[in-house]
Design an enzyme around this catalytic site. Structure first.
Site, PDB file in Angstrom:
ATOM      1  CE1 TYR A 154     -29.816 -64.557  26.685  1.00 27.21           C
ATOM      2  CE2 TYR A 154     -29.706 -62.287  27.448  1.00 27.21           C
ATOM      3  CZ  TYR A 154     -29.123 -63.363  26.816  1.00 27.21           C
ATOM      4  OH  TYR A 154     -27.852 -63.259  26.320  1.00 27.21           O
ATOM      5  CE  LYS A 161     -24.422 -62.101  26.417  1.00 25.78           C
ATOM      6  NZ  LYS A 161     -23.066 -62.384  25.888  1.00 25.78           N
TER       7      LYS A 161
END
Length: 253
Positions: A154, A161
Site C-alpha cells: 500500500y 491516507k
C-alpha cells in the site's frame, strides 16, 4: 425507495465506473431519496458516467488539481441547483512508479502529487463546498486502514491516507461552528479500478477477505450505506471520526 434523504442534495466526487466505491455511495444515496450531483475529472470519465447514471443526473466537471477548478465547480453547482447538504469525497491518486515502490523509494514529485490529490483536495473541496452548504451539512471522505498500519504494497497511499484522516479531524473542528460535520469511511479492500493499481493487489484482496469476521468481503453497497448514514440527519452527533466499513478486518490485523 426510502425517504431518509428526501430533500437533500449531495455532491459525489470520484465515481469512475460501476465497481467503484463512489458509485456504491451514489447509488445508495439515490435509493434513499437524495438528489445526487456527480463531478467528473475529464470528458473521458464523463462519457463513462453517462452510460452508468440515471438519465437526468446532474454532472459537472471538476479537476481538483487546482483550487480555482474546485471553486468554479461549487459556484456552478450553487448557480444551477442552490445550496447543498453534503459531499462525498472519493478522490485519490498516485502515479504508477510511486505506487509500485516502497516509501523509501518515493521521490519528491510523486510524494507531492499523491498528497495533493489524495489529501489536500479534501481541504479545497471542504472550503468551497462549505460556503454553499446548509446547516447540518455533512462531508465524508474515503480512507483505508493502511493509514495506521504498514500494509504490504500500500506504501505511499498509506502515507497520503494518514494525512487525509488528520485533515478530517482539523476540518471537523474548523467547520463545527458552521454546523457542518466531517468524517471518513475506512472501507475494506474491494476489487475496484483503484485497487488494481496497487502492486500485488490480489494478495491484498485475498488476505482482507480471510480476515473479515464472516469470511466474505465487504462490498460497495455496504460502504455506500454508511455514506448514506453520514449524509443523513441520523449522524448529526458524529464528526471528526473514522467509521470502519470493512467487516471487522481492522479488529484482526
Amino acid at each position: 425507495m426510502s425517504n431518509l434523504l428526501d430533500g437533500k442534495t449531495i455532491v459525489v466526487m470520484g465515481v469512475a465506473n460501476k465497481r467503484s466505491i463512489a458509485w456504491g455511495c451514489a447509488k445508495s444515496l439515490l435509493d434513499n431519496g437524495a438528489k445526487v450531483i456527480l463531478t467528473y475529472q475529464n470528458d473521458r470519465l464523463k462519457r463513462q458516467l453517462e452510460k452508468l447514471v440515471p438519465e437526468g443526473t446532474p454532472m459537472i466537471e471538476c479537476d481538483v488539481a487546482e483550487d480555482s477548478n474546485v471553486e468554479n465547480t461549487f459556484n456552478e453547482i450553487h448557480e444551477k441547483y442552490g445550496n447543498i447538504d453534503g459531499v462525498v469525497h472519493a478522490i485519490a491518486y498516485a502515479d504508477k512508479k510511486t505506487l509500485e515502490g516502497g516509501v523509501i523509494d518515493v521521490e519528491k514529485d510523486g510524494y507531492n502529487l499523491a498528497q495533493d490529490v489524495s489529501a489536500y483536495s479534501l481541504i479545497s473541496v471542504s472550503r468551497f463546498a462549505s460556503r454553499i452548504m446548509n446547516p447540518s451539512g455533512s462531508i465524508a471522505t474515503l480512507t483505508y486502514m493502511g493509514s495506521t498500519r504498514a500494509i504490504p504494497s500500500y506504501n505511499m497511499m498509506g502515507v497520503a491516507k494518514a494525512a487525509l484522516e488528520s485533515n478530517v479531524r482539523y476540518l471537523a473542528s474548523d467547520l463545527g461552528p458552521n454546523k457542518i460535520r466531517v468524517n471518513a469511511i475506512s472501507a475494506g479492500a474491494i476489487k475496484t479500478l483503484a485497487v488494481t493499481g496497487i502492486k500485488n493487489h490480489g494478495d491484498l484482496l485475498k488476505e482482507s477477505k480471510a480476515r473479515t469476521v464472516d469470511g466474505e468481503p465487504v462490498d460497495t453497497t455496504q460502504v455506500g450505506n454508511v455514506a448514506t448514514f453520514l449524509m443523513s440527519d441520523l449522524s448529526t452527533g458524529l464528526t471528526g471520526d473514522i467509521i470502519y466499513a470493512d467487516k471487522g478486518v481492522h479488529l484482526l490485523a
